[in-house]
Design an enzyme around this catalytic site. Structure first.
Site, mmCIF file in Angstrom:
data_model
loop_
_atom_site.group_PDB
_atom_site.id
_atom_site.type_symbol
_atom_site.label_atom_id
_atom_site.label_comp_id
_atom_site.label_asym_id
_atom_site.label_seq_id
_atom_site.Cartn_x
_atom_site.Cartn_y
_atom_site.Cartn_z
ATOM 1 N N HIS B 127 22.008 8.476 41.564
ATOM 2 C CA HIS B 127 21.879 7.915 40.203
ATOM 3 C C HIS B 127 22.954 6.858 39.948
ATOM 4 O O HIS B 127 22.651 5.743 39.498
ATOM 5 C CB HIS B 127 21.992 9.048 39.177
ATOM 6 N N GLU B 128 24.187 7.187 40.235
ATOM 7 C CA GLU B 128 25.284 6.259 39.918
ATOM 8 C C GLU B 128 25.217 5.000 40.787
ATOM 9 O O GLU B 128 25.586 3.914 40.345
ATOM 10 C CB GLU B 128 26.632 6.958 40.084
ATOM 11 N N HIS B 131 23.263 2.474 39.090
ATOM 12 C CA HIS B 131 24.039 1.676 38.129
ATOM 13 C C HIS B 131 24.862 0.605 38.847
ATOM 14 O O HIS B 131 24.938 -0.538 38.396
ATOM 15 C CB HIS B 131 24.994 2.576 37.331
ATOM 16 N N HIS B 137 19.450 3.007 32.449
ATOM 17 C CA HIS B 137 18.750 4.289 32.389
ATOM 18 C C HIS B 137 17.254 4.087 32.184
ATOM 19 O O HIS B 137 16.821 3.120 31.575
ATOM 20 C CB HIS B 137 19.327 5.152 31.258
#
Lengths: 138, 201
Positions: B127-128, B131, B137
């Site tokens: 997930h990170e 980013h 998101h």
């Protein structure tokens, strides 16, 4: 700590881990606009932390369920595809307390989470007559 | 999927990215391998490459585990709460909460771990990294870029939503065959029953 599997976690740490710092928010279940509840300022700080309340507002919030909080709740519910009630209903708060990424969902008042989960634009141009229709999907 | 305002991304001349771990964390090879797997998932679908290096100060991406206030204005809050955060390109800072119970095993696939008090490290890392590459998101609940991570659950496979988003920024990996399953069924997600072992919404 790092563990090769979940059973390797000491029992005392398992208990600690269930003490989510946000679990106290569940006490606000049923709160809605017009109410004043002790500690409600904390959930305003939560929503500000993730962009649902502008950073320009000071963090010394009141315990009033005001329009600022109502708008934040509605935007949160919209982002997470919950029923948009504007109230701190049970399902919304169960969502709020789930561990999450620290990156805000809303930046400068604009939600970065698009409601349909897609970000598509269509460029269409017409050039003169004939079969010159051109479309690009991005 | 979504992007950060302005759609920042790594520049064309820097698509072979390096990453390093904060040496103060003294991470084991097992932990570092989790991140290697996470980076590989994004490399599989984009032209980006990720190479681990030792120089923490000069790498494109810097990974570190920290507690509480660690100097970037985004303090961690102890067990649960916020688990990690990362910055948009080309910042490269990737911080994780050292106070969590992190599971580093690669077993289990997409499913449920046996207890709810632990967080699957690879799931959070994937997930990170999204980013770090420029994705914001997503409101698609089963996508990697959905903001919350259910404790006890492992969710490390990119979904079509994640792949579409990152390929908008960087294009596709020429070797990627394009097949990516849509998110799995979410039949259970709206039950509101948080009393089961995995606290699913």
């Amino acid at each position: 700590g790092f563990y090769s599997n979940s059973s390797a976690i000491p029992p005392e740490l398992r208990r600690n881990a269930t003490e989510n710092v946000w679990n106290s928010f569940l006490n606000f279940t049923g709160c809605h606009a017009g109410m004043k509840v002790n500690g409600l300022y904390k959930i305003k700080q939560y929503f500000q932390r993730f962009g649902y309340i502008p950073e320009t507002l000071p963090r010394n919030f009141t315990d009033d369920f005001d329009d600022i909080l109502k708008n934040a709740v509605m935007m949160y519910q919209r982002n997470f595809r919950l029923n948009i009630t504007g109230e701190l209903d049970e399902l919304t708060l169960k969502h709020v307390v789930i561990p999450r990424c620290g990156v805000p969902d809303v930046v400068n008042g604009t939600s970065t989470m698009h409601g349909d989960g897609r970000r598509r634009t269509y460029e269409v141009s017409f050039a003169g007559r004939g079969p010159n229709f051109h479309a690009v999907k991005r | 999927y979504s992007f950060f305002p302005g759609e920042p991304r790594w520049p064309d001349h820097n698509r072979d990215l390096t990453y390093a771990f904060d040496p103060r964390n003294a991470l084991t090879e097992e932990v570092k391998t989790v991140f290697s797997r996470a980076f590989a998932r994004w490399a599989e679908v984009t032209p980006l490459t990720f190479t681990r290096v030792e120089s923490f100060l000069t790498s494109d991406i810097s990974v570190g585990f920290y507690s509480g206030d660690h100097g970037d204005g985004e303090p961690f809050d102890g067990v649960m709460g916020t688990l990690a955060h990362a910055f948009s390109p080309p910042n490269g800072h990737f911080h994780l909460d050292r106070d969590e119970n992190w599971i580093v095993s690669d077993s289990g696939g997409d499913g449920f771990l046996s207890v709810t008090s632990a967080v699957d490290l690879e799931s959070v890392a994937v997930h990170e990294i999204g980013h770090l590459l420029g994705l914001g998101h997503s409101s698609v609940q089963d996508s990697i870029m959905y903001p919350t991570i259910t404790t006890g659950r492992r969710k490390a496979d990119l979904t079509s939503d994640d792949v579409e988003g990152v390929q908008y920024l960087y294009g596709a990996n020429p070797n990627f065959n394009g097949s990516r399953s849509p998110p799995p069924s979410t039949q259970q997600r709206d039950t509101g029953d948080s009393g089961n072992a995995a606290c699913r919404i």
